[in-house]
Design a protein around this motif. Structure first.
Motif, mmCIF file in Angstrom:
data_model
loop_
_atom_site.group_PDB
_atom_site.id
_atom_site.type_symbol
_atom_site.label_atom_id
_atom_site.label_comp_id
_atom_site.label_asym_id
_atom_site.label_seq_id
_atom_site.Cartn_x
_atom_site.Cartn_y
_atom_site.Cartn_z
ATOM 1 N N TRP A 62 19.792 -20.202 -18.704
ATOM 2 C CA TRP A 62 20.248 -20.245 -17.511
ATOM 3 C C TRP A 62 20.608 -19.361 -16.844
ATOM 4 N N ARG A 112 13.993 -25.857 -12.681
ATOM 5 C CA ARG A 112 15.452 -26.918 -13.254
ATOM 6 C C ARG A 112 16.420 -25.764 -13.283
ATOM 7 N N TRP A 125 10.741 -18.391 -10.620
ATOM 8 C CA TRP A 125 9.565 -19.454 -10.516
ATOM 9 C C TRP A 125 8.270 -18.908 -9.184
ATOM 10 N N ARG A 174 7.859 -23.055 -14.807
ATOM 11 C CA ARG A 174 9.042 -23.818 -15.475
ATOM 12 C C ARG A 174 10.127 -23.863 -15.516
ATOM 13 N N ARG A 175 10.590 -22.624 -16.859
ATOM 14 C CA ARG A 175 11.609 -22.863 -17.496
ATOM 15 C C ARG A 175 12.614 -22.572 -16.137
ATOM 16 N N VAL A 225 16.926 -25.355 -8.854
ATOM 17 C CA VAL A 225 17.804 -27.029 -8.722
ATOM 18 C C VAL A 225 19.280 -27.275 -8.638
ATOM 19 N N VAL A 226 19.447 -27.080 -10.025
ATOM 20 C CA VAL A 226 20.943 -26.691 -10.207
ATOM 21 C C VAL A 226 22.438 -26.057 -9.785
#
Length: 246
Positions: A11, A76, A60, A72-73, A79-80
């Protein structure tokens, strides 16, 4: 090191130089302001979260454009981090509406970085330089947020340094065998030294060191962690010089 990478779960963006570029001008502007306060903490959080959201969104886009499932990784985290950015940014923007205009000025540079990501050319020299401008502009934002004027000389000092890191780091890693990049990097740092001396005579001292490292270190086969450690020291010297001299 591997444990920390696993904990981060992919992340946290691994662009280590970007974190210094995000932090140093902002911290310099905050420390130059006569009234730093909680609003600086909130905006700094929004600044870092916004970078993380943009990083994952651009990754992305880059991977999705090529039809790679690994895109795809990044969905998220994008968005977060984007939601966290909004949560941090909206209160401070409501209290200081002029920040919306400042954000609008940064938007074209984000668009340029996104275009380079879409084209798979994130390592392009122009892409790096486009990222430097809004990062250094945050010095002006942080200073004004704390009741200061617009310390253009301090922002220019940051711009001179961080713009120079773009070609310099290339001479240490991806373009380490390019004489054209090496000559361009050294020429830039020589010019930056002259400009820095005009901004403040004592500012020539760290910029002379930056020129020396640009001239002497390429070709010495330093590993990326060592290159990063040198730049961390250079960034800390810049922060101290800007705060003391301006």
């Amino acid at each position: 090191m591997a444990g920390r990478r696993a904990a981060a779960g992919g992340w946290i963006p691994d662009q280590h130089g970007a974190w210094a570029m995000l932090a140093v001008p902002y911290l310099a502007g905050t420390l130059l302001a006569p009234r730093p306060g909680p609003q600086h903490v909130l905006l700094f959080a929004a600044w870092l979260l916004g970078y993380a959201a943009a990083f994952h969104a651009q990754q992305w886009l880059r991977l999705r454009t090529r039809g790679l499932r690994s895109a795809r990784r990044h969905a998220r985290p994008a968005v977060v981090f984007g939601a966290a950015f909004a949560a941090a940014a909206l209160p401070v923007a409501a209290a200081y509406p002029w920040l919306v205009a400042a954000g609008a000025l940064a938007a074209p540079f984000v668009a340029v970085n996104t275009w380079f990501a879409w084209r798979g050319r994130e390592r392009a020299l122009a892409n790096g330089l486009a990222a430097v401008l809004p990062a250094c502009g945050m010095l002006l934002v942080a200073a004004r947020l704390g009741g200061a004027g617009l310390p253009w000389a301090a922002a220019l000092a940051c711009l001179l340094y961080f713009a120079g890191t773009v070609p310099y780091v290339k001479t240490m890693i991806r373009e380490r065998n390019s004489r054209a990049y090496y000559r361009g990097s050294v020429a830039y740092h020589a010019a930056a030294l002259a400009v820095a001396g005009c901004l403040a005579p004592w500012l020539a001292l760290p910029f002379a060191a930056y020129l020396a490292r640009a001239a002497a270190l390429p070709g010495r086969a330093l590993k990326p962690p060592a290159v990063g450690a040198v730049e961390l020291c250079c960034s800390a010297a810049l922060l101290a010089a800007v705060v003391l001299l301006f």
